[in-house]
Scaffold this motif. Structure first.
Motif, PDB file in Angstrom:
ATOM      1  N   PHE A  21       0.821  -1.195   0.000  1.00  0.00           N
ATOM      2  CA  PHE A  21       0.000   0.000   0.000  1.00  0.00           C
ATOM      3  C   PHE A  21       0.862   1.256   0.000  1.00  0.00           C
ATOM      4  O   PHE A  21       0.521   2.257  -0.636  1.00  0.00           O
ATOM      5  CB  PHE A  21      -0.959  -0.004   1.194  1.00  0.00           C
ATOM      6  CG  PHE A  21      -2.130   0.897   0.994  1.00  0.00           C
ATOM      7  CD1 PHE A  21      -3.143   0.546   0.123  1.00  0.00           C
ATOM      8  CD2 PHE A  21      -2.216   2.101   1.662  1.00  0.00           C
ATOM      9  CE1 PHE A  21      -4.225   1.383  -0.081  1.00  0.00           C
ATOM     10  CE2 PHE A  21      -3.284   2.945   1.463  1.00  0.00           C
ATOM     11  CZ  PHE A  21      -4.294   2.588   0.590  1.00  0.00           C
ATOM     12  N   GLU A  22       2.005   1.188   0.669  1.00  0.00           N
ATOM     13  CA  GLU A  22       2.915   2.338   0.702  1.00  0.00           C
ATOM     14  C   GLU A  22       3.469   2.619  -0.691  1.00  0.00           C
ATOM     15  O   GLU A  22       3.565   3.789  -1.106  1.00  0.00           O
ATOM     16  CB  GLU A  22       4.059   2.062   1.684  1.00  0.00           C
ATOM     17  CG  GLU A  22       4.878   3.277   2.014  1.00  0.00           C
ATOM     18  CD  GLU A  22       5.884   2.998   3.120  1.00  0.00           C
ATOM     19  OE1 GLU A  22       7.081   3.223   2.871  1.00  0.00           O
ATOM     20  OE2 GLU A  22       5.460   2.570   4.209  1.00  0.00           O
ATOM     21  N   LYS A  23       3.809   1.572  -1.437  1.00  0.00           N
ATOM     22  CA  LYS A  23       4.314   1.755  -2.802  1.00  0.00           C
ATOM     23  C   LYS A  23       3.253   2.405  -3.682  1.00  0.00           C
ATOM     24  O   LYS A  23       3.543   3.334  -4.444  1.00  0.00           O
ATOM     25  CB  LYS A  23       4.728   0.410  -3.403  1.00  0.00           C
ATOM     26  CG  LYS A  23       5.998  -0.154  -2.822  1.00  0.00           C
ATOM     27  CD  LYS A  23       6.293  -1.525  -3.387  1.00  0.00           C
ATOM     28  CE  LYS A  23       7.459  -2.169  -2.682  1.00  0.00           C
ATOM     29  NZ  LYS A  23       7.673  -3.559  -3.122  1.00  0.00           N
ATOM     30  N   LEU A  24       2.016   1.914  -3.574  1.00  0.00           N
ATOM     31  CA  LEU A  24       0.930   2.500  -4.355  1.00  0.00           C
ATOM     32  C   LEU A  24       0.682   3.952  -3.946  1.00  0.00           C
ATOM     33  O   LEU A  24       0.471   4.823  -4.791  1.00  0.00           O
ATOM     34  CB  LEU A  24      -0.351   1.677  -4.180  1.00  0.00           C
ATOM     35  CG  LEU A  24      -0.354   0.294  -4.820  1.00  0.00           C
ATOM     36  CD1 LEU A  24      -1.543  -0.529  -4.346  1.00  0.00           C
ATOM     37  CD2 LEU A  24      -0.367   0.412  -6.347  1.00  0.00           C
ATOM     38  N   SER A  25       0.731   4.216  -2.654  1.00  0.00           N
ATOM     39  CA  SER A  25       0.510   5.579  -2.146  1.00  0.00           C
ATOM     40  C   SER A  25       1.601   6.529  -2.632  1.00  0.00           C
ATOM     41  O   SER A  25       1.315   7.682  -2.961  1.00  0.00           O
ATOM     42  CB  SER A  25       0.452   5.586  -0.627  1.00  0.00           C
ATOM     43  OG  SER A  25      -0.681   4.885  -0.172  1.00  0.00           O
TER      44      SER A  25
END
Length: 147
Positions: free
Chosen positions: A38-42
């Motif tokens: 989720f951090e990568k997508l964010s």
């Protein structure tokens, strides 16, 4: 209870305890995996938002629709990917319903913005093409001389 059965029950207890530790450890590994994904997508999303903000600043606060359209479409694609990730992993990653719903609403706003930007961009391009050919609306000449 014999000495052998006591040892066996301790081994079973240790085995169960070991399995619980492995399960808890795996659970935190799952949570960490969710967080990393989720951090990568964010980060990708925030990078695209910053690109749109830069377009706005370059145009002195007014968003240039021709420049904004492709950037907004890319943001919609990233948010669509994020929405799919949230929907697919909501239970596994313990994502609260209100967060999922809030993200859906934010995505809908981004889609509306992108549609408007691309609509204005298409109109602007058409006007530029017409002006280049001499078809489009031209400034009306004011009469010269005494009235």
């Amino acid at each position: 209870m014999t000495a052998k059965s006591g040892k066996a029950s301790r081994y079973v207890s240790v085995s169960i305890f070991g399995a619980l530790l492995a399960f808890v450890g795996a659970g935190s590994a799952f949570a960490q995996s969710c967080q990393e994904d989720f951090e990568k997508l964010s980060q990708r999303r925030m990078g695209q938002i910053q690109a749109l903000n830069a377009i706005g600043k370059a145009s002195k606060g007014k968003m240039d629709p021709i420049a904004a359209c492709p950037a907004a479409r890319k943001l919609v694609a990233i948010e669509t990917e994020m929405a799919a990730y949230i929907e697919k992993n909501k239970d596994w990653c313990n994502i609260p319903d209100n967060m999922a719903d809030g993200f859906k609403q934010a995505r809908a706003k981004t889609q509306t913005f992108a549609a408007q930007a691309c609509s204005f961009a298409a109109k602007a391009k058409k006007m530029q093409e017409e002006q280049a050919v001499g078809i489009g609306p031209q400034a009306q000449k004011l009469p010269a001389g005494p009235l």
